[in-house]
Scaffold this motif. Structure first.
Motif: not given
Lengths: 113, 113
Positions: B34, B87, B89
């Motif tokens: 992440w 954000y 991943c």
């Protein structure tokens, strides 16, 4: 950790010209990577730059458009050739570190008119 | 190529609220990372999860890795304006650390004071 700098930080270019982006790392690293981040989007891997060998390009990216140099273990360049407005993006370099961690440079913001 | 699906794509909440963002794949992750990216900067690694069922905490951020290693979540407690950012991943598609990362499309998070 690794400290990465990129030059230029931003540029505005005319279509049909080329721009070379530099990536400098404060320590020797094996793998360096170049990514593109189009406006408001995520990152897409362009190529992997290995010292002493030709870069490995991802599907959709070719050497004639994005030639890469990796003359030593702390430096790499990415050239965006024959630019068009569709090349307007943020271009980021990253390096691998111990384990699977990658550290990213601050990016080069390119606008092609 | 392993596809990573992130949701929601956009999230705007008030300071002090809790939130969860998700990252899913149809394939098993070797590991999952992440990142958070703030405007004008490159992505910064927050955490790497490797083991199915793993839970990691970073102050007000809690990261979970699904038992089957096909999904992960990021939970933020009592969100603050400083949590605003993109954000992302990401995973290594070949399972190793010597290749570039494949990123999800990201969650654009805005925390309003």
């Amino acid at each position: 950790s690794a400290v990465i700098s990129q030059k230029p930080s931003r540029d505005i270019c005319q279509r049909g010209t080329s721009l070379t982006i530099q990536c400098q790392v404060d320590s020797q690293v094996t793998m360096m990577f170049w990514y593109r981040q189009q406006p408001g989007q995520s990152l897409t891997l362009i190529a992997t730059a290995n010292q002493g060998s030709e870069a490995t390009y991802e599907s959709g990216f070719v050497i004639d458009k994005f030639p890469i140099s990796r003359p030593n273990l702390t430096f790499s360049t990415l050239t965006v050739s024959n630019m068009s407005p569709e090349d307007s993006s943020i271009y980021l370099c990253s390096v691998d570190a111990v384990g699977e961690t990658q550290y990213f440079g601050p990016g080069t913001r390119l606008l092609v008119l | 190529t392993q596809l990573l699906e992130q949701s929601p794509q956009f999230l705007s909440i008030q300071e002090g609220e809790n939130l969860t963002v998700y990252c899913n794949s149809s394939s098993v992750f070797s590991s999952l990372q992440w990142y958070r990216q703030e405007p004008g900067e490159g992505p910064v690694l927050l955490v790497t999860v490797v083991t199915g069922g793993e839970v990691k905490k970073l102050k007000r951020l809690t990261f979970q890795f699904g038992d089957a290693r096909k999904d992960s979540s990021l939970h933020i407690t009592a969100a603050q304006p400083g949590d605003t950012g993109l954000y992302l991943c990401a995973t290594h598609p070949s399972g190793g650390g010597a290749d570039g990362l494949t990123f999800g499309k990201g969650t654009h998070l805005i925390i309003q004071p």
